[in-house]
Design a protein around this motif. Structure first.
Motif, PDB file in Angstrom:
ATOM      1  N   ALA A  82       3.105   3.141 -11.894  1.00  0.00           N
ATOM      2  CA  ALA A  82       1.892   3.956 -11.150  1.00  0.00           C
ATOM      3  C   ALA A  82       1.317   3.053  -9.089  1.00  0.00           C
ATOM      4  O   ALA A  82       1.112   3.761  -8.442  1.00  0.00           O
ATOM      5  CB  ALA A  82       0.427   2.348 -11.420  1.00  0.00           C
ATOM      6  N   LEU A  83       2.490   1.409  -8.787  1.00  0.00           N
ATOM      7  CA  LEU A  83       3.170   1.885  -7.808  1.00  0.00           C
ATOM      8  C   LEU A  83       3.720   2.968  -6.676  1.00  0.00           C
ATOM      9  O   LEU A  83       3.349   3.452  -5.318  1.00  0.00           O
ATOM     10  CB  LEU A  83       3.915   0.663  -7.214  1.00  0.00           C
ATOM     11  N   ARG A  85       3.164   6.294  -7.246  1.00  0.00           N
ATOM     12  CA  ARG A  85       2.085   7.271  -7.422  1.00  0.00           C
ATOM     13  C   ARG A  85       1.108   7.044  -6.483  1.00  0.00           C
ATOM     14  O   ARG A  85       0.541   8.105  -5.881  1.00  0.00           O
ATOM     15  CB  ARG A  85       1.741   7.206  -8.449  1.00  0.00           C
ATOM     16  N   VAL A  86       1.039   5.633  -6.400  1.00  0.00           N
ATOM     17  CA  VAL A  86       0.170   5.418  -5.452  1.00  0.00           C
ATOM     18  C   VAL A  86       0.430   5.323  -3.850  1.00  0.00           C
ATOM     19  O   VAL A  86       0.233   5.795  -2.858  1.00  0.00           O
ATOM     20  CB  VAL A  86       0.134   3.746  -5.691  1.00  0.00           C
ATOM     21  N   ASP A  87       1.738   4.810  -3.695  1.00  0.00           N
ATOM     22  CA  ASP A  87       2.366   4.917  -2.868  1.00  0.00           C
ATOM     23  C   ASP A  87       2.873   6.566  -2.066  1.00  0.00           C
ATOM     24  O   ASP A  87       2.673   7.101  -1.312  1.00  0.00           O
ATOM     25  CB  ASP A  87       3.669   3.888  -2.458  1.00  0.00           C
ATOM     26  N   LEU A  91      -2.986   9.781  -6.416  1.00  0.00           N
ATOM     27  CA  LEU A  91      -3.927   9.166  -6.877  1.00  0.00           C
ATOM     28  C   LEU A  91      -4.793   8.900  -6.198  1.00  0.00           C
ATOM     29  O   LEU A  91      -5.203   9.177  -5.458  1.00  0.00           O
ATOM     30  CB  LEU A  91      -3.675   7.913  -7.639  1.00  0.00           C
ATOM     31  N   THR A  92      -6.695   9.198  -6.434  1.00  0.00           N
ATOM     32  CA  THR A  92      -7.725   9.580  -6.402  1.00  0.00           C
ATOM     33  C   THR A  92      -7.401   7.388  -6.191  1.00  0.00           C
ATOM     34  O   THR A  92      -7.730   7.130  -6.727  1.00  0.00           O
ATOM     35  CB  THR A  92      -8.619   9.608  -6.703  1.00  0.00           C
ATOM     36  N   ASP A  93      -8.727   7.753  -5.019  1.00  0.00           N
ATOM     37  CA  ASP A  93      -9.468   5.766  -4.959  1.00  0.00           C
ATOM     38  C   ASP A  93      -9.765   5.371  -6.856  1.00  0.00           C
ATOM     39  O   ASP A  93      -8.937   3.920  -7.109  1.00  0.00           O
ATOM     40  CB  ASP A  93     -10.150   5.043  -3.808  1.00  0.00           C
ATOM     41  N   GLN A  95      -9.273   6.397  -9.818  1.00  0.00           N
ATOM     42  CA  GLN A  95      -7.711   6.386 -10.376  1.00  0.00           C
ATOM     43  C   GLN A  95      -7.049   5.559 -10.308  1.00  0.00           C
ATOM     44  O   GLN A  95      -6.478   4.389 -11.199  1.00  0.00           O
ATOM     45  CB  GLN A  95      -7.113   7.653 -10.064  1.00  0.00           C
ATOM     46  N   GLU A  96      -6.720   5.019  -9.164  1.00  0.00           N
ATOM     47  CA  GLU A  96      -6.225   4.119  -8.315  1.00  0.00           C
ATOM     48  C   GLU A  96      -7.070   1.752  -8.880  1.00  0.00           C
ATOM     49  O   GLU A  96      -5.906   1.154  -9.496  1.00  0.00           O
ATOM     50  CB  GLU A  96      -5.866   3.567  -7.240  1.00  0.00           C
ATOM     51  N   GLU A  97      -8.058   2.587  -8.823  1.00  0.00           N
ATOM     52  CA  GLU A  97      -8.551   1.449  -8.906  1.00  0.00           C
ATOM     53  C   GLU A  97      -8.348   1.388 -11.106  1.00  0.00           C
ATOM     54  O   GLU A  97      -8.264   0.001 -11.864  1.00  0.00           O
ATOM     55  CB  GLU A  97     -10.611   1.315  -8.504  1.00  0.00           C
ATOM     56  N   GLY A 100      -5.165   0.224 -12.049  1.00  0.00           N
ATOM     57  CA  GLY A 100      -5.358  -1.478 -11.687  1.00  0.00           C
ATOM     58  C   GLY A 100      -5.540  -2.697 -12.593  1.00  0.00           C
ATOM     59  O   GLY A 100      -4.823  -3.421 -13.480  1.00  0.00           O
TER      60      GLY A 100
END
Length: 143
Positions: A82-83, A85-87, A91-93, A95-97, A100
C-alpha cells in the motif's frame, strides 16, 4: 514398450535433458546436512535439541500463534505494498483513506486477538535461525 511413447499423463523428455528436480534433492540434502546439531564433547550427555509438547492445549496454542503470525506477516506485506502504491501515486485520495482505515482496523483486530489469547505482537515474530527474525522490529521501518 520403447516405441510406444510416454504413458498417459507423462511428458516425453529428450534423452539429453536432465530431470527438472534433479538438483533440488541434492540441495536439500546439503541443507539438512548443514543444519545438523554441532558435535557435543564426549563427556557431555547427548540431549535432544528441542522437546515437543503434544498435549492438546499446547498444540492448540501453538496453532493459534502460527495463524496469528501468518496474518501479521500478510498484514505487513499488504501495508508495504500500500505504501509503494501511495508513493507511486496509483491510488486516489479516497482509496488511500479506505486502505489506511482497513489496515489500521486489521492491526487493531490482530492486537485484540493477541491480548485475548495472552500474546503480544512481538511473540508472533518467529526466529528463523541464521536468517534472523521473520518480521522486522516494530520500531524499524521496513526496507
Amino acid at each position: 514398450m520403447s516405441g510406444h511413447g510416454p504413458a498417459p499423463g507423462e511428458r516425453k523428455r529428450p534423452p539429453s535433458a536432465s530431470p527438472p528436480l534433479e538438483g533440488v534433492g541434492a540441495a536439500l540434502g546439503d541443507a539438512f546436512r548443514l543444519l545438523k546439531a554441532p558435535p557435543t564433547p564426549a563427556d557431555e550427555p547427548v540431549r535432544p535439541a528441542h522437546r515437543i509438547r503434544t498435549d492438546r492445549e499446547s498444540v492448540e496454542e501453538d496453532l493459534l500463534k502460527l495463524v496469528l503470525t501468518v496474518v501479521e506477516l500478510l498484514r505487513q506485506l499488504m501495508e508495504r505494498q500500500a505504501l509503494r502504491r501511495v508513493d507511486a501515486g496509483d491510488l486516489t485520495d479516497d482509496q488511500e483513506e479506505e486502505l489506511g482505515a482497513t489496515l489500521m482496523a486489521l492491526h487493531d483486530t490482530l492486537s485484540d486477538l493477541c491480548v485475548e489469547h495472552g500474546f503480544t505482537l512481538q511473540d508472533l515474530n518467529l526466529d528463523l535461525g541464521p536468517l534472523g527474525p521473520l518480521l522486522p522490529p516494530a520500531d524499524r521501518e521496513p526496507e
